[in-house]
Design a protein around this motif. Structure first.
Motif, PDB file in Angstrom:
ATOM      1  N   MET A 163       0.844  -1.196   0.000  1.00 15.81           N
ATOM      2  CA  MET A 163       0.000   0.000   0.000  1.00 15.81           C
ATOM      3  C   MET A 163       0.882   1.250   0.000  1.00 15.81           C
ATOM      4  O   MET A 163       0.962   1.978  -0.967  1.00 15.81           O
ATOM      5  N   ILE A 164       1.567   1.505   1.155  1.00 16.97           N
ATOM      6  CA  ILE A 164       2.474   2.648   1.228  1.00 16.97           C
ATOM      7  C   ILE A 164       3.853   2.174   0.786  1.00 16.97           C
ATOM      8  O   ILE A 164       4.647   1.650   1.562  1.00 16.97           O
ATOM      9  N   THR A 165       4.118   2.321  -0.482  1.00 15.96           N
ATOM     10  CA  THR A 165       5.345   1.824  -1.081  1.00 15.96           C
ATOM     11  C   THR A 165       6.368   2.941  -1.226  1.00 15.96           C
ATOM     12  O   THR A 165       6.066   4.125  -1.063  1.00 15.96           O
ATOM     13  N   LEU A 166       7.589   2.538  -1.555  1.00 15.38           N
ATOM     14  CA  LEU A 166       8.647   3.513  -1.797  1.00 15.38           C
ATOM     15  C   LEU A 166       8.294   4.395  -2.988  1.00 15.38           C
ATOM     16  O   LEU A 166       8.569   5.603  -2.991  1.00 15.38           O
ATOM     17  N   GLN A 167       7.642   3.805  -3.973  1.00 15.65           N
ATOM     18  CA  GLN A 167       7.235   4.566  -5.155  1.00 15.65           C
ATOM     19  C   GLN A 167       6.245   5.665  -4.775  1.00 15.65           C
ATOM     20  O   GLN A 167       6.344   6.793  -5.261  1.00 15.65           O
ATOM     21  N   PHE A 168       5.299   5.335  -3.886  1.00 17.10           N
ATOM     22  CA  PHE A 168       4.340   6.354  -3.445  1.00 17.10           C
ATOM     23  C   PHE A 168       5.046   7.452  -2.661  1.00 17.10           C
ATOM     24  O   PHE A 168       4.766   8.644  -2.858  1.00 17.10           O
ATOM     25  N   LEU A 169       5.946   7.068  -1.759  1.00 19.13           N
ATOM     26  CA  LEU A 169       6.665   8.054  -0.957  1.00 19.13           C
ATOM     27  C   LEU A 169       7.465   9.005  -1.838  1.00 19.13           C
ATOM     28  O   LEU A 169       7.477  10.219  -1.613  1.00 19.13           O
ATOM     29  N   LEU A 170       8.130   8.461  -2.852  1.00 20.57           N
ATOM     30  CA  LEU A 170       8.915   9.299  -3.761  1.00 20.57           C
ATOM     31  C   LEU A 170       8.015  10.220  -4.573  1.00 20.57           C
ATOM     32  O   LEU A 170       8.319  11.405  -4.764  1.00 20.57           O
ATOM     33  N   THR A 171       6.894   9.672  -5.051  1.00 23.52           N
ATOM     34  CA  THR A 171       5.946  10.473  -5.826  1.00 23.52           C
ATOM     35  C   THR A 171       5.382  11.610  -4.979  1.00 23.52           C
ATOM     36  O   THR A 171       5.337  12.769  -5.410  1.00 23.52           O
ATOM     37  N   ALA A 172       4.952  11.279  -3.766  1.00 28.09           N
ATOM     38  CA  ALA A 172       4.386  12.283  -2.872  1.00 28.09           C
ATOM     39  C   ALA A 172       5.419  13.339  -2.506  1.00 28.09           C
ATOM     40  O   ALA A 172       5.117  14.536  -2.455  1.00 28.09           O
ATOM     41  N   PHE A 173       6.653  12.906  -2.276  1.00 31.01           N
ATOM     42  CA  PHE A 173       7.713  13.841  -1.897  1.00 31.01           C
ATOM     43  C   PHE A 173       7.986  14.845  -3.008  1.00 31.01           C
ATOM     44  O   PHE A 173       8.129  16.042  -2.758  1.00 31.01           O
ATOM     45  N   VAL A 174       8.035  14.366  -4.240  1.00 31.26           N
ATOM     46  CA  VAL A 174       8.275  15.254  -5.380  1.00 31.26           C
ATOM     47  C   VAL A 174       7.133  16.252  -5.538  1.00 31.26           C
ATOM     48  O   VAL A 174       7.354  17.441  -5.783  1.00 31.26           O
ATOM     49  N   VAL A 175       5.898  15.762  -5.377  1.00 26.90           N
ATOM     50  CA  VAL A 175       4.728  16.634  -5.491  1.00 26.90           C
ATOM     51  C   VAL A 175       4.754  17.717  -4.413  1.00 26.90           C
ATOM     52  O   VAL A 175       4.524  18.899  -4.690  1.00 26.90           O
ATOM     53  N   VAL A 176       5.046  17.335  -3.184  1.00 27.04           N
ATOM     54  CA  VAL A 176       5.069  18.284  -2.062  1.00 27.04           C
ATOM     55  C   VAL A 176       6.208  19.284  -2.205  1.00 27.04           C
ATOM     56  O   VAL A 176       6.072  20.464  -1.882  1.00 27.04           O
ATOM     57  N   LEU A 177       7.344  18.799  -2.704  1.00 29.26           N
ATOM     58  CA  LEU A 177       8.535  19.646  -2.808  1.00 29.26           C
ATOM     59  C   LEU A 177       8.380  20.737  -3.860  1.00 29.26           C
ATOM     60  O   LEU A 177       8.973  21.813  -3.739  1.00 29.26           O
ATOM     61  N   ALA A 178       7.568  20.471  -4.888  1.00 28.09           N
ATOM     62  CA  ALA A 178       7.409  21.435  -5.984  1.00 28.09           C
ATOM     63  C   ALA A 178       6.793  22.733  -5.475  1.00 28.09           C
ATOM     64  O   ALA A 178       5.803  22.712  -4.744  1.00 28.09           O
ATOM     65  N   PRO A 179       7.355  23.879  -5.835  1.00 28.55           N
ATOM     66  CA  PRO A 179       6.828  25.175  -5.369  1.00 28.55           C
ATOM     67  C   PRO A 179       5.401  25.411  -5.848  1.00 28.55           C
ATOM     68  O   PRO A 179       5.074  25.178  -7.003  1.00 28.55           O
ATOM     69  N   GLY A 180       4.566  25.843  -4.938  1.00 32.72           N
ATOM     70  CA  GLY A 180       3.184  26.190  -5.247  1.00 32.72           C
ATOM     71  C   GLY A 180       2.725  27.257  -4.277  1.00 32.72           C
ATOM     72  O   GLY A 180       3.540  27.875  -3.578  1.00 32.72           O
ATOM     73  N   THR A 181       1.421  27.463  -4.198  1.00 37.00           N
ATOM     74  CA  THR A 181       0.914  28.523  -3.325  1.00 37.00           C
ATOM     75  C   THR A 181       1.285  28.285  -1.864  1.00 37.00           C
ATOM     76  O   THR A 181       1.653  29.224  -1.151  1.00 37.00           O
ATOM     77  N   GLY A 182       1.179  27.035  -1.404  1.00 34.48           N
ATOM     78  CA  GLY A 182       1.494  26.727  -0.016  1.00 34.48           C
ATOM     79  C   GLY A 182       2.947  26.985   0.322  1.00 34.48           C
ATOM     80  O   GLY A 182       3.276  27.529   1.376  1.00 34.48           O
TER      81      GLY A 182
ATOM     82  N   PHE B 221      -2.171   3.431  -6.232  1.00 38.98           N
ATOM     83  CA  PHE B 221      -1.410   2.843  -5.129  1.00 38.98           C
ATOM     84  C   PHE B 221      -2.291   2.024  -4.190  1.00 38.98           C
ATOM     85  O   PHE B 221      -1.830   1.555  -3.150  1.00 38.98           O
ATOM     86  N   LEU B 222      -3.576   1.841  -4.554  1.00 42.49           N
ATOM     87  CA  LEU B 222      -4.472   1.020  -3.748  1.00 42.49           C
ATOM     88  C   LEU B 222      -4.303  -0.449  -4.109  1.00 42.49           C
ATOM     89  O   LEU B 222      -3.880  -0.790  -5.216  1.00 42.49           O
ATOM     90  N   SER B 223      -4.667  -1.333  -3.171  1.00 47.30           N
ATOM     91  CA  SER B 223      -4.507  -2.773  -3.386  1.00 47.30           C
ATOM     92  C   SER B 223      -5.530  -3.326  -4.364  1.00 47.30           C
ATOM     93  O   SER B 223      -5.317  -4.380  -4.966  1.00 47.30           O
ATOM     94  N   GLY B 224      -6.664  -2.639  -4.504  1.00 49.30           N
ATOM     95  CA  GLY B 224      -7.707  -3.115  -5.408  1.00 49.30           C
ATOM     96  C   GLY B 224      -8.847  -3.797  -4.678  1.00 49.30           C
ATOM     97  O   GLY B 224      -9.865  -4.132  -5.287  1.00 49.30           O
ATOM     98  N   ALA B 225      -8.691  -3.986  -3.355  1.00 50.69           N
ATOM     99  CA  ALA B 225      -9.760  -4.599  -2.566  1.00 50.69           C
ATOM    100  C   ALA B 225     -10.775  -3.524  -2.178  1.00 50.69           C
ATOM    101  O   ALA B 225     -10.431  -2.597  -1.442  1.00 50.69           O
ATOM    102  N   PRO B 226     -12.023  -3.624  -2.655  1.00 51.63           N
ATOM    103  CA  PRO B 226     -13.035  -2.582  -2.391  1.00 51.63           C
ATOM    104  C   PRO B 226     -13.273  -2.327  -0.905  1.00 51.63           C
ATOM    105  O   PRO B 226     -13.473  -1.186  -0.490  1.00 51.63           O
ATOM    106  N   GLU B 227     -13.238  -3.399  -0.098  1.00 53.86           N
ATOM    107  CA  GLU B 227     -13.542  -3.246   1.324  1.00 53.86           C
ATOM    108  C   GLU B 227     -12.433  -2.498   2.074  1.00 53.86           C
ATOM    109  O   GLU B 227     -12.636  -2.026   3.191  1.00 53.86           O
ATOM    110  N   ARG B 228     -11.265  -2.398   1.447  1.00 50.22           N
ATOM    111  CA  ARG B 228     -10.141  -1.717   2.118  1.00 50.22           C
ATOM    112  C   ARG B 228      -9.827  -0.374   1.476  1.00 50.22           C
ATOM    113  O   ARG B 228      -8.922   0.325   1.928  1.00 50.22           O
TER     114      ARG B 228
END
Length: 204
Positions: free
Chosen positions: A1-20, A133-140
């Motif tokens: 679920m919370i993979t290294l790929q997600f962490l890297l993707t999220a980090f790049v998105v957060v790091l990019a300059p924006g209004t915040g 990045f979801l497992s695909g299980a609807p209940e989760r």
């Protein structure tokens, strides 16, 4: 679920300059480290509505409703322009002045929250970012989106706080130069005006 790929993707998105990021930097320079942390916290909490909208499927409704999207977008553009005008006049939330203290930390955080709440693209962004990045299980699905969203928010706060603390470190140097303060105020005004223009061009 919370993979290294997600962490890297999220980090790049957060790091990019924006209004915040710009808001947190401006707050750190203008009001110091405590206010910068409040700004980072406000921007982080401003993500919650977008995450909830993505999790509940409301982002798809927002995407499909041109009127709703446009209404929120206009409010966001107006808010960004208002902040840009305040910076230009050296009186608003972004103003860098030697006589400014920390002020109300709640107001600093609230303004940061509004920056993200009034961005209609944010919920659509999460609707596109999280499902792969979801497992695909609807209940989760709901639990997994909450976990991914929580990690994204934690990264947002940490990165924004670092930006703000870094800006706060150089605050005294900036406040010692009237020319530097004038240049920064004009720069922040121009950046927020450009961000308002970019938001105005967005389509549902």
């Amino acid at each position: 679920m919370i993979t290294l790929q997600f962490l890297l993707t999220a980090f790049v998105v957060v790091l990019a300059p924006g209004t915040g990021v710009v808001y947190t930097l401006a707050t750190g320079l203008g009001r110091g480290r405590r206010a910068a942390l409040a700004a980072a916290l406000g921007c982080t909490f401003g993500i919650v509505p977008a995450l909830l909208a993505a999790a509940l499927g409301l982002a798809a409704v927002l995407h499909a409703s041109a009127l709703l999207f446009t209404t929120i977008k206009i409010a966001g553009v107006a808010y960004l322009l208002w902040m840009a005008w305040g910076a230009l006049r050296q009186t608003g939330a972004l103003a860098v002045r030697a006589d400014r203290g920390t002020g109300s930390l709640f107001r600093v955080a609230w303004r940061g929250t509004l920056l993200n709440v009034l961005n209609p693209k944010l919920s659509i962004f999460f609707l596109a970012l999280l499902p792969p990045f979801l497992s695909g299980a609807p209940e989760r699905a709901a639990l997994e989106m909450a976990a991914l969203g929580g990690v994204f928010m934690a990264l947002t706060f940490v990165v924004f706080a670092i930006y703000g603390l870094f800006a706060g470190t150089f605050r005294n140097r900036v406040l010692g130069s009237a020319r530097a303060m004038s240049w920064l105020n004009r720069s922040f005004a121009a950046i927020f005006a450009l961000l308002a223009g970019r938001l105005a061009m967005e389509r549902a």
